[in-house]
Scaffold this motif. Sequence first.
Motif: not given
Lengths: 247, 817
Positions: B777-796
Motif C-alpha cells: 500500500t501507499i503511505d499518503k494522506g487522503t488530502s490536506k484536509l483529513a490526511q487519512g490513509n488511502i489503503a484501498n488505493t493500490t495497484l499490483v
Amino acid sequence: MGFWGKLIGRGAGWESAQENCAATDMAKQRCCDSSLGLAGTRVGTLGSAASAAGTLCALLALLIWAASVQAQSQNGLFYASSDAPLYAQASDQVAEARITPGTELKPTGSASAGLQPVTLDGWMQEGSTTTLFAAAGQRIVVARLTDPSAQPKVLSSITDPYGNVWHETQLAGFVPGADLVPDQETVWAAAHALFSKRCSACHALHHPTEFTANQWPTILKTMTKNAALQPDQAELVTRYLQAHAKP
Amino acid sequence: MTTETKGADLSKEGIRTVSRREMIELSGAALAATLVPGLAAASEEKTVLTATHWGVVEAVTRDGRLVKALPFAKDANPTRMITALADAVHSHSRISYPMVRKGFLKDGAAGDRSLRGRDEFVRVSWDQALDLVAGELKRVKEKYGNAAIFPGSVDWQSAGLLHSAATLTRRMLVLHGGFTDDTGDPSIAAAMVILPHVVGDLEVYDQQTAWPMILEHANTVVLWGCCMVKNDQIGTHPPDHYAYGALAQLRTKAASGKIKVISIDPRVTDTAQYLGAHWIAPRPNTDTALMLALMHTLYTENLYDKAFLAKYAFGFDKFLPYLTGQADGTPKTPEWAAKITEIDPGTIRELARSLAGGRTMLISGYAIQRADHGEQPYWALVTLAAMLGQIGLPGGGFGFSYHYDNGGSLTAKAPGIVGISSGDNPSKSVLPFERVADMLLHPNTPFDYNGQKMTYPDIKMIYWAGGNPLTHLWNTSKVIEAWRRPETIVVADPFWTPTARFADIALPATTNFERNDVELSGAYSQRFIVAMHKAVEPVAESRNDYDIMAGIAKRLGFEDKFTEGKSEVDWLRSFYVQAQQAAKPMGLQMPDFDTFWSGPGYIEFPIPDDAKDYVKHADFRDDPVKNPLGTPSGKIEIFSPTIAGFNYDDCPPHPTWLEPTEWLGGAQAETYPLHIVSPHPQYRLHSQLDNTVLRHAYEIGGREPIWINTEDAKARGIPQGAVVRVFNARGSVLAGALVTARIRRGVVMLQEGAWYDPDRPGEPDAMCKHGLINVLTIDKGTSKLAQGNIANTTLVQVERYKEPLPAITAFTPPKNA
C-alpha cells in the motif's frame, strides 16, 4: 485569608478542592463527581456522605453559596454556575427562561431576598421563539425561553452569509444569587475536571479547539452516553467546549 | 458489470473444514479434548463469564487452562471466531518473559537500530525491564522534552474498562509530564474530518436509524462498500450482534421483493450473497464519479427534491454548475461516469430512477473513504441523499455505521459506564494518526491538516501497548525505515506480533482472560453491563498493563497518583457505583457491586418501546431551526465556505471527482493492471487471531488468501490454491490464490491483518511470505484536509510463484523466547 479564603478564591482554588475531593475515598468522588454541577444549594443530597472529605465538600458548597450571594465580581459581571432559572418578576414562581452554565449576566441593581436582577444579551434565529445563542451564527445556547408568552426585547437584526436572519435579543429578570458566581473560570474549571475524567477513558482527551462551537453539541450528543454524563453534566461540558472551541 | 446473486446461507467460500488431525497437532491436547469427543479428561471444568471484542462469552477452564470460550446465553448470533480464543491464550506465540533486544541491552540508544526486527532477544527480569523502561522515559524527557515520547496505540487492544492498554499508557505518560498524542484512527480518518464540515456530526461512531424503521419503510437499501455480516461479528465494546437478526428479516423481505437490496462493491460480499443483492461492481475508488452521475440523472430528469434542498441544505446552487458541466465544461453524465467506473450508462440511469422511485436507505461502510481523496465519496453520498430528500424520514437518508458496532440496534435505557481515565496531556503536541511514518522520517517539517498548519514533532521514544503498527501502518518498507529513527522502542503485548519483534524492549502483557474487568455490551445499545471474571492465571511471566504501568510509575515517582491507592477491584467497584448513581435518576435499580459480581455477572437494561422508532436526523427534519446541524449554516453543506477558505488543491469546496494517485484508469495500470482492495478480515479482528488455529480454516498454501477473478487467474496461468506473488514498486508478498467469480475483473482482494513474515527480517525491502497487504500500500494522506490513509488505493500485478515455498515463521517466537 486562611484556608477557607483560599477555597473561595478563583479557579485554581476550586480545582485543588476538586482534586482533594477526587482522592482516595469513593464518597469524596461521589460528592464532587455527582450530577449536581457546581450548585451549592442542594446541600441536602451531599449530606449523606459520611467521610471527612464528604463533609469538606458539603462545607465547601455552603461557602460557595454564601460567598456567591455576597461576592462582588471583579468585572461587575456574573455567571450562571449551572442551569439557572430567570424570573421575569421577583415575585414570580415560574421561570420565564433557563440559563445555561457559564453564561454572562449583567447586574442591573443589587440583590434582594436572594434574587439578583440581571440582563442577558443573546441572538435568536428567525423561526425560533425559544433559544438564545451567544452570537449570530454561533450556536452556543445561553438561554432557553420556557414561557411561551415571553416577549424578549429585540435590539437589532442581521442576515448571515447563509441567508439566516438573526435578532439581537435582550432578556431581563431575576436569577437566584445561589446560581451565580463572580468568575467564569470557576464554572469552566469544574467543567474541565469532569471532561478530563469522563472523556479520556476510551480515547485520548480531545482539545476543545478540535471542533468549532457549532460542531461540539452534536458530537457531545453522540458521546454523552459513552461518558455516562447526566443531562446537566452534558450541558456543562458542552458549554465549556464551545467556549474554548476552534474559532 | 451487474449480476443477480441468489440468496444463500452465510458464505462458506474460502473456509474449509479443519481436519481432526490438524486440530490435535496444532492446538494442543486441551483444545483437541474439547473438539474431539472421547478425548475429554476426567478433571473438573469451571466456567466464568467474561467479555471480548467478539462478544460476551463463557470461559471454560480445566486444571488452570482455558479450554474453550462458549457463547453467552443471551447472544443470539455468536461468531464462530470464539472457537479460537482459548488457542490464543495458550498460544506458543505468547511473549513469556520480559525481553530486551541484544543490541539495545549492550549499547542502549547509541546502538545500531537497523538491527531491529532481526536481532536476538535476551531474557531479563521484570525489575530489570521496568528499570530500563523508566530510565529511558526519564532520559528522553530530560534530554528532548515530553513531546519526544509517542505512544501511538489507537489500536483494538483487549476489551475491558480498566485494563485498557492505550488509556493506561496515556495515563502514565500524562503523569510523567506529557507526550505527543494522536488524533483520528485508521478506520475513519477522512470521515471524521469531512462529515463535521458537511453535517456537523461524526456520524461514523453514532447510533443509526433503528433497523425496524428500515425494514418497515424502505423500498431500496443500498450497501456501498459495506458488509455487515463480516464486520458486525466484532465490536469496540463486546458486541450484542443485533445486526444478524435484522439481516435475517431483511433477507426475507428481499426474497419476497418487498425491499430491493443493491450492493455496490468490487466483489460479492458475504452480505450481498446472504441477502441475494443486486451486484454493481464499479472500478475501485470511482464511487464519487458514480454518485455524481446518479445526481446528474436526478437533476436532468427532475427527480430530485428541490424543497428539501431549499430548506435543509446550503450551497446546492454553488455545486450545480460543477455537476452540469457549466463550470468546467464536463457534465457529470452517466456516459462520463461510465468511462471512469466501467458501469454501463443505462445501469446508472436505472439506478438513479430506482433510488428516487421509493424510500431509499443509503448505507456505506468505511472502505470508500480509505482511499485517495476519501473525503469526496462521503461528501457525495450525503449530497446524493440530500437530493433524494429523504434524510430524517423512517428508512430513508444515509447511514455510515451499520457495519460497525451493530449500528441500528435498539438503544437500551441505560446509565452508561465509564472506565479509568488518562486525564489531561500537558503537552499540546498532536499528530493526525495516519502520518506516523512521515512524522518519524521528517521531524520538524510542516504539513497541512484541516485548515491548520502543523509541524511534525521529533520522536525519540515509542511506547506502544495493545497494538500492532508493523501490521497496520501503510507501505511497510517505509515503516521499517521510519521505525529505525526513534532511540528507544518499547512494546507491551501478549504476543510476539510483528511489532513486538521490532521492539527494543518487549513486555509480556496478559489477555482479558487473565484478569478481572468490567465492560458494557452493545457499544450503541448499551444493553448489558458485564463482569469480566478472571478465568486463568497470567500465562508465564505476563503482567496486566495496569501493573506494568504502576511499576513504571513507581520508578518515576508518581505511583500514588497513577493508582490513586486503588486495587483492581476498587477500580471496578468505582466504575460500577458511578453507573449505579447515574441509573437512579433514570428509575433504574442496579444491585450492589458484590451481588452483581458474584451473581449472574451481568445486568440487562430494558429496551424502551420507542427504541425501534428511532430515526436519525428526524429532529433536524422536523425543525431545522430548533434542531440545527452543527455546521456554520445549521444545514447540510453541499458547498462549504469553510473548506473553500482553506484553498486546498486536493480538497475543493464541494464534492468533486479527483483522479486517485493510482487506479485502473491511470497510466500505472499498464504496469500494474490489478487494483487490490483490503477490507477488514472475515475471520480475524484485524491481525488478532491470525496466530491461532483459526487461520488453518481459511489460509491457502499456509498464506493469506487472495481473491482473483476467474478470467484474470486464467490469463496468468494461476489455478485455484496456487501460491502467487503479489507485487508492485513498493514490495512483494506471497499469498494463496482463491479463484472466484465473486470479484470483478481487474480487482483482487487481500484482507488486511495477516501477520508480516519477512524473508529477510529487518530489511525494508523484504518480501512478506505470508500475505500482509501493507507491503504493497501507499503511505499518503487522503488530502490536506483529513490526511487519512488511502489503503484501498493500490495497484499490483500477480503471478504464479514457481520457487520453492518458504516456510512460514511469523508465528514462531524469536530464539530464546
